[in-house]
Design a protein around this motif. Sequence first.
Motif, PDB file in Angstrom:
ATOM      1  N   ARG B 228     -30.494   1.650  30.751  1.00 17.36           N
ATOM      2  CA  ARG B 228     -31.395   2.394  31.638  1.00 17.36           C
ATOM      3  C   ARG B 228     -31.734   1.590  32.888  1.00 17.36           C
ATOM      4  O   ARG B 228     -31.817   2.115  33.991  1.00 17.36           O
ATOM      5  CB  ARG B 228     -32.698   2.717  30.902  1.00 17.36           C
ATOM      6  CG  ARG B 228     -32.610   3.972  30.098  1.00 17.36           C
ATOM      7  CD  ARG B 228     -33.985   4.444  29.776  1.00 17.36           C
ATOM      8  NE  ARG B 228     -34.464   5.460  30.688  1.00 17.36           N
ATOM      9  CZ  ARG B 228     -35.741   5.771  30.820  1.00 17.36           C
ATOM     10  NH1 ARG B 228     -36.660   5.120  30.140  1.00 17.36           N
ATOM     11  NH2 ARG B 228     -36.110   6.723  31.653  1.00 17.36           N
ATOM     12  N   ARG B 232     -31.092   2.723  36.636  1.00 18.80           N
ATOM     13  CA  ARG B 232     -32.188   2.873  37.603  1.00 18.80           C
ATOM     14  C   ARG B 232     -31.897   2.088  38.877  1.00 18.80           C
ATOM     15  O   ARG B 232     -32.110   2.581  39.987  1.00 18.80           O
ATOM     16  CB  ARG B 232     -33.509   2.413  36.984  1.00 18.80           C
ATOM     17  CG  ARG B 232     -34.124   3.486  36.073  1.00 18.80           C
ATOM     18  CD  ARG B 232     -35.289   2.923  35.266  1.00 18.80           C
ATOM     19  NE  ARG B 232     -36.411   2.536  36.112  1.00 18.80           N
ATOM     20  CZ  ARG B 232     -37.313   1.626  35.775  1.00 18.80           C
ATOM     21  NH1 ARG B 232     -37.222   0.996  34.621  1.00 18.80           N
ATOM     22  NH2 ARG B 232     -38.303   1.335  36.599  1.00 18.80           N
ATOM     23  N   GLU B 235     -29.154   3.857  40.837  1.00 22.17           N
ATOM     24  CA  GLU B 235     -29.532   5.117  41.483  1.00 22.17           C
ATOM     25  C   GLU B 235     -30.558   4.920  42.585  1.00 22.17           C
ATOM     26  O   GLU B 235     -30.503   5.568  43.621  1.00 22.17           O
ATOM     27  CB  GLU B 235     -30.043   6.112  40.432  1.00 22.17           C
ATOM     28  CG  GLU B 235     -28.867   6.627  39.605  1.00 22.17           C
ATOM     29  CD  GLU B 235     -29.234   7.772  38.688  1.00 22.17           C
ATOM     30  OE1 GLU B 235     -30.447   7.975  38.448  1.00 22.17           O
ATOM     31  OE2 GLU B 235     -28.305   8.447  38.208  1.00 22.17           O
ATOM     32  N   LEU B 236     -31.495   3.989  42.325  1.00 25.16           N
ATOM     33  CA  LEU B 236     -32.560   3.767  43.308  1.00 25.16           C
ATOM     34  C   LEU B 236     -32.036   3.068  44.558  1.00 25.16           C
ATOM     35  O   LEU B 236     -32.346   3.440  45.683  1.00 25.16           O
ATOM     36  CB  LEU B 236     -33.678   2.944  42.664  1.00 25.16           C
ATOM     37  CG  LEU B 236     -34.982   2.854  43.447  1.00 25.16           C
ATOM     38  CD1 LEU B 236     -35.704   4.192  43.401  1.00 25.16           C
ATOM     39  CD2 LEU B 236     -35.863   1.742  42.903  1.00 25.16           C
ATOM     40  N   GLN B 271     -29.853  10.285  30.914  1.00 27.31           N
ATOM     41  CA  GLN B 271     -30.797   9.282  31.398  1.00 27.31           C
ATOM     42  C   GLN B 271     -30.278   7.861  31.265  1.00 27.31           C
ATOM     43  O   GLN B 271     -30.943   6.926  31.658  1.00 27.31           O
ATOM     44  CB  GLN B 271     -32.116   9.379  30.628  1.00 27.31           C
ATOM     45  CG  GLN B 271     -33.147  10.246  31.307  1.00 27.31           C
ATOM     46  CD  GLN B 271     -33.171  11.598  30.644  1.00 27.31           C
ATOM     47  OE1 GLN B 271     -33.128  11.686  29.463  1.00 27.31           O
ATOM     48  NE2 GLN B 271     -33.241  12.653  31.419  1.00 27.31           N
TER      49      GLN B 271
END
Lengths: 535, 360
Positions: B228, B232, B235-236, B271
Amino acid sequence: MEKVRTAEELAAQQREISVAEFFEKNRHLLGFDNPSKALLTVVKEAVDNSLDAAEEARILPEVFVKVEMLGEDRFKVTVEDNGPGIVKKEIPNIFGKLLYGSKFHQLRQSRGQQGIGISAAVLYAQLTTGKPTIVESKTSPRGTTKIFHIKIDTLKNEPEILKEDEVKNGLKHTGTRITLEIEGKYVQRYHSVDEYLKQTALANPHASITYISPTGEKHEYRRAIKKLPKMPKAIKPHPYGVELGILMRMLKSTPYTKLSSFLQNEVSRVGSTSAEGICVLAGLELTRRPQDLTHEEQERPLKAMQKVKLMRPQTDWLSPIGEKNILEGLKNMIKAEFYTARTREPVVYRGNPFQIEVALAYGGELKEKQDAEIILMRLANYVPLLYQASSCAITKAVTKTNWRRYGLEQSGGKGMPHGPMLLLVHMASTWVPFTSESKEAIANYPEIMKEIKLAIQDCGRDLLRYIRKQARARRESRRLDIFQKYLPLVIENAEILAESKKKHNIEPILEKVVNADLIEEEEEEEIVGGENEEE
Amino acid sequence: MKKSERNEIIEKLTQIGKDVIQAVERSEIPKIEIPSRTTSNIVYDPEYLCYVIGDKKVKRSAGNIRHIRRLAQLLRVARFCKEEMQKSLRHTTKRELYYISESWEKGLKFDEQVESDNIIEDIEAMIGRPREDFRIIPNPRGSIYGDITLRYTTPKGDVKEVNCLDTPDGQAIGPRISEAEIIDCKADKVIAIETSGMYNRLMEEGAYHKFNAILVNLEGQASRATRRMIKRIHELLEIPVYIFTDGDPWGLHIAMVIMAGSAKSAHINRQLATPDAKWIGVTASDIKNYKLRSDKLKEVDYKRIKELSKDPRYKKDERLKKELELWKNLGKKAEQQALLRYGFEYVVEKYLPTKFKELG
């Protein structure tokens, strides 16, 4: 040098082959093979006599049995009944003469077919302890009690009265008391006097039996029903079942003077046409004197009779215990959960009418031996069979039945089933075909096997229904328990989770859940394995 | 985790209870529906390049003798998670939850941990969130090193920040770091490394600096929290992710799980998966080209190659398919550390730059 003996001397010697010697040589045939069996046989002969006596007089039997231990291998057996008593002049003959009044030629369902008779017990007592048998009998309520001390003159087969007396204050009511002193051995469990009397009480629910064992224990088997079984009537032998020996005796002793009238009157189901047919087939004239037939000629009508078409023998003269009575007896004896019984219609094997009854008790106090083999009680004409179980048709029919079908455990679907069950099988017949003279196992004729199996299957189906019902009830109650336990937890936790202020009533949902048909089961979720990512 | 996100999860847990109560109020037998996690309901999503869960649902009904206990337990676990999220900053491991159930109402206690583990996955599937989001956590595995600043909340509730370059051995990706907010990051790529040995090598050879990279220590198969975190960051910050594993089919599959998720986590793969991540190697070709010291493939390795060849996740990628084929023909495997035959610096000086150029 040894003296040469004459024919006369040898003949004299031959005569001396007495009843005593005969008894000694054949004791195994008569039920006296060993001390423990001898004790049982003595009790058995006396009790059979007592029950017969009362029933013949249409009195509800009350039998008192006491076995006392006098020494390591010495016992005193006392059996008393409430029968009509025995007239004075008959007492010595009945007890002091072997084969006297034997029921051997009579075709009637009777206990007597079971043993050699009470006189054999008297002889056994005399041979093992030297003591006479004491017989006390009273024939009218206000009369005196006659007392005889009897032995058997073994050379002549005649009673020998050692003492005779008549007293005023003897027996309390009519009946007979017999006291024997014998050599024996007291065992418990399977082949015991205890077991025999217990089973006798079960097979004779109309009788009350009181038994005081050598250990001083008092067993009281009270009658479960107050009605005597109907008196079985004697029937004439049916041609299909008659044996040569019997036929020969009948031919010799008949009052009829013509073969054709003999056939019509001395055997059953033979009319004038059949009688003629038999004579023609046998190559004998209708008018031949039956008494004059030669040995070879005697065999011919027997063979001819098998070839003539005849009506089946009468079957309505048998006296089964009856479903209701067996059940009463079982309930009286054993606190089980479930009972069932079947009395089959009478049928015929080899010209002999017979009737099979099966009853069973399941669960309850029998659960103490949950995993043990079932208890099998074999009865023939109201008399328990304790020995030679494995060669008996009853045992074979039981072990060849697939009891798994009826909810019992049975390894491989054959053999003796296991479970908390008592199974009783009774054969009532004018002629029970025993495998040997000791009369302890029923021969397995196909007709008999078939009837036993059918009766067992009927009872088995009843049992299965009960076991299923029990299982269902257990499931239901387990279901209810689970719902009652978890439904409140479901609703309470949902209330807290949902922050519901209201307390919800569980009852309507519980009712719905419990009464709903089993919701179809979801397929079990199969959780994906492999790829162990963590932990 | 933002407060709004937390509230959204609490609301989803609450809804499970509300559904049950609504049924009770309608005098119906309460039941819940859970997306089925059976093999038959796990499908490959070619668009998202990962395993996802299908439309099949299983019912758990209060009217079913075999369901009612698990239904009560599921509600109890949901209640527990919600209450903990509301009243504390605690995290609970799966093992701890199993023991905590002892204190619950009679009958709800789990007999075996597999029961509580399954219920946690049920809840994940129902609310479409990994369990870390409702604070049921795995044992921490994996750490992160590089110029990235994270804002986290201490168990006492204080909000603090950490720059992962300031940590001596990298920052362990534990429960608080998993939930931390990414404040700042100067790096322009992520290198995820299978073994701690190679992770240390890259740290000591200054790879973070040379490549301006964030180094992630996977410690074998990547934990969900690590996956995860990678997703993150990717993607961020919109920076590429590279995965550097041992040279065997198992190493390749570690990369694949990061890229496409696992079957077991199909219900939350959206996710967790980083489909754009790229596998550096060690590839089968590398073993040949770099003449790496190698071992013979064993029977289990061949079996694994066979399994992976049939796996839909590999079907799309010609390069990976070819590598699997090559492995089979080569019959050899090599560890990352085999590159050290050319010296300590070689990985950073030669191998990785070449790879970055190749992969673009």
